[in-house]
Design a protein around this motif. Structure first.
Motif, PDB file in Angstrom:
ATOM      1  N   PHE A  38       3.872  37.055  29.993  1.00  0.00           N
ATOM      2  CA  PHE A  38       5.516  37.044  29.460  1.00  0.00           C
ATOM      3  C   PHE A  38       5.781  38.302  29.046  1.00  0.00           C
ATOM      4  O   PHE A  38       5.058  39.256  28.504  1.00  0.00           O
ATOM      5  N   ARG A  41      10.420  39.700  23.549  1.00  0.00           N
ATOM      6  CA  ARG A  41      11.336  40.568  22.706  1.00  0.00           C
ATOM      7  C   ARG A  41      10.674  40.551  20.999  1.00  0.00           C
ATOM      8  O   ARG A  41      10.140  39.503  20.993  1.00  0.00           O
ATOM      9  N   TRP A  45      11.852  35.818  21.654  1.00  0.00           N
ATOM     10  CA  TRP A  45      12.110  35.054  23.246  1.00  0.00           C
ATOM     11  C   TRP A  45      11.010  35.474  24.372  1.00  0.00           C
ATOM     12  O   TRP A  45      10.872  36.801  24.259  1.00  0.00           O
ATOM     13  N   LEU A  47      10.282  35.998  28.296  1.00  0.00           N
ATOM     14  CA  LEU A  47      10.696  36.319  29.694  1.00  0.00           C
ATOM     15  C   LEU A  47       9.401  36.001  30.601  1.00  0.00           C
ATOM     16  O   LEU A  47       8.359  36.866  30.860  1.00  0.00           O
ATOM     17  N   GLY A 137      12.322  42.975  38.534  1.00  0.00           N
ATOM     18  CA  GLY A 137      12.753  43.609  37.347  1.00  0.00           C
ATOM     19  C   GLY A 137      12.716  45.010  37.039  1.00  0.00           C
ATOM     20  O   GLY A 137      12.847  45.403  35.874  1.00  0.00           O
ATOM     21  N   VAL A 167      19.058  40.347  37.825  1.00  0.00           N
ATOM     22  CA  VAL A 167      18.922  39.372  37.424  1.00  0.00           C
ATOM     23  C   VAL A 167      20.077  38.228  37.730  1.00  0.00           C
ATOM     24  O   VAL A 167      21.080  38.792  37.882  1.00  0.00           O
ATOM     25  N   ARG A 194      17.368  44.317  31.241  1.00  0.00           N
ATOM     26  CA  ARG A 194      17.537  43.508  32.224  1.00  0.00           C
ATOM     27  C   ARG A 194      19.057  43.607  32.518  1.00  0.00           C
ATOM     28  O   ARG A 194      19.943  43.734  31.659  1.00  0.00           O
TER      29      ARG A 194
END
Length: 260
Positions: A38, A41, A45, A47, A137, A167, A194
């Motif tokens: 992942f 953040r 969080w 991703l 990404g 995204v 992003r």
């Protein structure tokens, strides 16, 4: 026909002591070909990163991108090299760049050419690439999309293409992240971004990049941007550049396949 670029050995003295994607769970994930992995953040969080897809053969969505590539292709942040290897198998001139030594080595094992280098460092054949890829990404590299797009556009020949994955949402986010396996092992923090398609198009217009196309495939979104042509001799679309020595060339001291 040999490749239209010369591979220079990266200067390790230019590399910071700690690099994201180099001494963290990403290296282990590449070696095993699987996650979990992942970007986290600072607010916690997560991703998810699709390591299994990155380490597999190109999927149908990837092929929609590769079929649009023109001339010699530079894959920025090539990761384990599935796209570079597929282009090489097609006889196309292609080079991957990545800050991760593990990613460069993985690309070489697949039969592709790769160089351990940041996109913001000097690169082979600047202003001669037909296509630059920002996949998976990688439009977020450096955490400053306008600076990245400007740099990548300056690597292209006149009229060259940037193909970027965005995204699938209207997002324009700049954050600090680190790579984590979600089980306690983390990498060093670094800036990331992003972007959804609307944000990318805003930045493209400011840089005078023309929109060549937008499409979606496999739940993923892509945009092709064309740099302004100042020459009538730009290579026509989808011309295949054959490299007779793509797989057979013996590694030399200046080759990215040389062991490190």
């Amino acid at each position: 026909m040999t490749a239209p670029y010369e591979i220079a050995r990266p200067d390790d003295t230019e590399q910071p002591a700690l690099l994201p994607w180099s001494a963290d769970p990403y290296v282990h994930a590449l070696r095993t070909g699987r996650g979990p992995l992942f970007l986290r953040r600072t607010d916690g969080w997560l991703l998810p990163l699709d390591v299994e897809r990155w380490c597999a053969r190109p999927d149908d969505a990837d092929l929609t991108v590769l079929d649009r590539c023109e001339g010699a292709v530079l894959d920025v942040g090539c990761g384990p090299g599935r796209l570079v290897a597929e282009l090489a198998a097609r006889g196309r001139t292609a080079l991957g760049i990545d800050v991760s030594e593990a990613a460069v080595a993985h690309t070489a094992r697949l039969g592709g050419r790769a160089l351990r280098r940041s996109v913001f460092q000097p690169l082979p054949s600047e202003r001669r690439w037909g296509t630059a890829l920002l996949m998976d990404g990688n439009v977020g590299i450096g955490g400053d999309p306008p600076a990245l797009l400007d740099r990548v556009s300056r690597l292209l020949a006149p009229g060259g293409l940037v193909i970027a994955e965005t995204v699938p949402a209207d997002v324009d986010e700049r954050v600090q992240v680190h790579v984590t396996d979600g089980r306690g092992t983390v990498g060093v923090p670094f800036p990331w971004a992003r972007l959804g398609t609307p944000a990318l198009l805003r930045y493209a217009r400011a840089l005078r990049l023309d929109v060549e196309g937008q499409w979606a495939a496999g739940g993923r979104c892509f945009v092709a941007l064309r740099s302004r042509s100042t020459s009538s001799s730009a290579e026509p679309p989808n011309r295949t550049a054959v490299i007779s020595s793509q797989r057979a060339r013996k590694p030399s001291a200046d080759s990215p396949e040389t062991s490190r």
